[in-house]
Scaffold this active site. Structure first.
Site, PDB file in Angstrom:
ATOM      1  N   TRP A 101     -17.467  -1.503  -9.618  1.00  0.00           N
ATOM      2  CA  TRP A 101     -17.354  -0.873 -10.785  1.00  0.00           C
ATOM      3  C   TRP A 101     -18.663  -0.352 -11.612  1.00  0.00           C
ATOM      4  O   TRP A 101     -18.178   1.430 -11.773  1.00  0.00           O
ATOM      5  CB  TRP A 101     -16.836  -2.168 -12.082  1.00  0.00           C
ATOM      6  CG  TRP A 101     -16.099  -3.133 -11.912  1.00  0.00           C
ATOM      7  CD1 TRP A 101     -15.297  -3.971 -11.058  1.00  0.00           C
ATOM      8  CD2 TRP A 101     -14.172  -2.338 -11.744  1.00  0.00           C
ATOM      9  NE1 TRP A 101     -14.326  -4.495 -11.595  1.00  0.00           N
ATOM     10  CE2 TRP A 101     -13.604  -3.459 -11.270  1.00  0.00           C
ATOM     11  CE3 TRP A 101     -14.078  -0.940 -12.425  1.00  0.00           C
ATOM     12  CZ2 TRP A 101     -11.863  -2.618 -11.334  1.00  0.00           C
ATOM     13  CZ3 TRP A 101     -13.050  -0.485 -12.588  1.00  0.00           C
ATOM     14  CH2 TRP A 101     -11.591  -1.859 -12.342  1.00  0.00           C
ATOM     15  N   ASP A 167     -21.798  -1.555 -19.286  1.00  0.00           N
ATOM     16  CA  ASP A 167     -20.663  -2.067 -18.758  1.00  0.00           C
ATOM     17  C   ASP A 167     -20.936  -3.867 -18.828  1.00  0.00           C
ATOM     18  O   ASP A 167     -21.052  -3.970 -17.940  1.00  0.00           O
ATOM     19  CB  ASP A 167     -19.987  -1.685 -18.182  1.00  0.00           C
ATOM     20  CG  ASP A 167     -18.606  -1.596 -17.263  1.00  0.00           C
ATOM     21  OD1 ASP A 167     -18.395  -2.717 -18.287  1.00  0.00           O
ATOM     22  OD2 ASP A 167     -18.092  -1.456 -16.236  1.00  0.00           O
ATOM     23  N   LYS A 191     -10.632  -9.685 -19.773  1.00  0.00           N
ATOM     24  CA  LYS A 191     -12.253 -10.506 -19.349  1.00  0.00           C
ATOM     25  C   LYS A 191     -12.172 -11.918 -19.903  1.00  0.00           C
ATOM     26  O   LYS A 191     -11.865 -12.688 -20.272  1.00  0.00           O
ATOM     27  CB  LYS A 191     -12.797  -9.728 -18.375  1.00  0.00           C
ATOM     28  CG  LYS A 191     -11.987  -9.780 -17.247  1.00  0.00           C
ATOM     29  CD  LYS A 191     -13.105  -8.233 -16.945  1.00  0.00           C
ATOM     30  CE  LYS A 191     -12.117  -7.491 -15.584  1.00  0.00           C
ATOM     31  NZ  LYS A 191     -11.953  -6.357 -14.921  1.00  0.00           N
TER      32      LYS A 191
HETATM   33  C1  LIG Z   1     -12.415  -4.844 -14.454  1.00  0.00           C
HETATM   34  C2  LIG Z   1     -13.138  -4.005 -15.522  1.00  0.00           C
HETATM   35  C3  LIG Z   1     -13.306  -3.462 -15.651  1.00  0.00           C
HETATM   36  C4  LIG Z   1     -11.744  -2.251 -15.606  1.00  0.00           C
HETATM   37  O1  LIG Z   1     -11.884  -2.069 -16.749  1.00  0.00           O
HETATM   38  P1  LIG Z   1     -10.174  -2.154 -17.346  1.00  0.00           P
HETATM   39  O2  LIG Z   1      -9.797  -2.795 -18.674  1.00  0.00           O
HETATM   40  O3  LIG Z   1      -8.951  -2.601 -16.371  1.00  0.00           O
HETATM   41  O4  LIG Z   1     -10.830  -0.141 -17.238  1.00  0.00           O
HETATM   42  C5  LIG Z   1     -14.802  -2.181 -15.357  1.00  0.00           C
HETATM   43  N1  LIG Z   1     -15.838  -2.612 -15.511  1.00  0.00           N
HETATM   44  C6  LIG Z   1     -16.300  -4.417 -15.391  1.00  0.00           C
HETATM   45  C7  LIG Z   1     -17.661  -4.780 -14.852  1.00  0.00           C
HETATM   46  C8  LIG Z   1     -15.019  -4.625 -14.515  1.00  0.00           C
HETATM   47  O5  LIG Z   1     -15.393  -5.867 -14.295  1.00  0.00           O
END
Ligand SMILES: *Cc1c(COP(=O)(O)O)cnc(C)c1O
Length: 356
Positions: A101, A167, A191
């Protein structure tokens, strides 16, 4: 059969929250209207969104120097919005490439004209150190606090290293971080927060200026002015997130859920470390609390594990298609009984296949 959802995302939500959504879906707050059909300009809606924001501010101790935005497009849209909004001064940023990611976030920044993007060491078996590449002034250093696919995490973030952007999609509200260490934190909701499609962005207001050339819905300054209601906000996601925040506050907040997450993760890691067939190769200090990866070292056996687990109601344990193996995602709403059921299943699987 009791079902436990170990999916990496969308992930498990608190049962009490789903019950409440069901109970009030047709009549939100005695209005005889669903939250799905109430105007986002109505007083009822505005109060609901404000309460959700206030709860998140409480949970993460976010003061008014920061804007809290509820935006469309998940974490992935923020991969582009962040560099568009946060690079006024030096047009130079650094990305700590700690996994899949992080790489995606960096790729998005690299698509922006005139922006210099430094890559700080790739992940090997260890997490890269958090440090800028050189002494050039940076608009920010981008960090992925939890690497959802690799099962690694930065549990500590160094102070005074430069303006940090994080992030936190897969471990926001799962373990304590000091928001004051960051200029911006963003997270996809699906999540640890609520329904997919939304991102939460927490950003220092003194980093925001109006950008007439950025699309309005990606313009953080404007979204802050409009209280995330520049267009129709993701109303259902915000509503459900508000219930999750309230549930977490009643649980005792981040310190309390962190203790539960730590206990659950330790239980599973201990079992894996003492197992004769399962293995996790992440350095102990860098192991994720939310995404626990393991494998038998045998693709066929791994596959058999995930499909037999599925049949037993232990859902979503296959590892990401890029890395294979298994992954148990233990987000905040995972009950202790789910982890116990998983370990029991692993014990039986080990007995059946330990001789291989
Ligand atoms: C799941 C995830 C994403 C992507 O998230 P979306 O909402 O599907 O765009 C980005 N960064 C991390 C660390 C993730 O676990």
């Amino acid at each position: 059969m009791t079902v436990y959802n170990f999916s990496a995302g969308p992930g498990v939500l608190p049962a009490a929250v789903l019950d409440q959504i069901q109970t009030e879906l047709k009549s939100f707050n005695s209005s005889q209207m669903s939250i799905l059909e109430i105007s986002h300009r109505s007083q009822q809606y505005i109060e609901m969104q404000q309460a959700a924001e206030d709860s998140l501010r409480d949970l993460m101790q976010i003061d008014d120097r920061y804007a809290v935005l509820f935006l469309h497009g998940g974490a992935t849209l923020q991969f582009t919005s962040v560099p568009l909004n946060m690079t006024d001064h030096h047009h130079h940023v650094a990305y700590i490439n700690s996994g899949h990611w992080a790489q995606k976030a960096m790729d998005a920044a690299n698509k922006i004209n005139g922006l210099a993007v430094d890559e700080v060491s790739k992940m090997t078996s260890q997490l890269p150190e958090i440090r800028p590449l050189n002494d050039m002034p940076l608009d920010y250093i981008h960090l992925t606090t939890n690497n959802t696919i690799e099962g690694t995490a930065y549990h500590q973030v160094p102070v005074n290293i430069g303006p940090l952007v994080a992030d936190m999609s897969s471990n926001i509200l799962a373990e304590p971080y000091d928001i004051n260490q960051f200029d911006l934190v963003y997270a996809g909701a699906q999540k640890n927060i609520g329904p997919a499609g939304m991102a939460v962005v927490i950003v220092k207001r003194n980093r925001l200026t109006n950008h007439p050339k950025i699309s309005d819905v990606m313009n953080y300054w404007l979204e802050d002015q409009k209280h995330s209601e520049l267009n129709t906000p993701p109303v259902f996601s915000i509503y459900a997130a508000g219930l999750v925040f309230k549930w977490l506050k009643e649980f005792g907040g981040v310190p309390a859920i962190y203790q539960q997450n730590l206990a659950q993760a330790n239980l599973l890691y201990d079992f894996i470390d003492n197992s004769t067939i399962f293995n996790n190769s992440v350095n102990v200090a860098e192991r994720s609390l939310t995404n626990i990866v393991f494998s038998t070292g045998n693709d066929q056996l791994d596959h058999q594990f995930s499909s037999e687990a599925n049949e037993q109601g232990l859902i979503g344990l296959a590892g990401h298609r890029l890395v294979g193996g298994m992954r148990a995602s233990l987000y905040n709403a995972m009950p202790n009984a789910g982890v116990q059921a998983l370990i029991k299943f692993m014990q039986q699987f080990e007995l059946n296949h330990g001789g291989l």
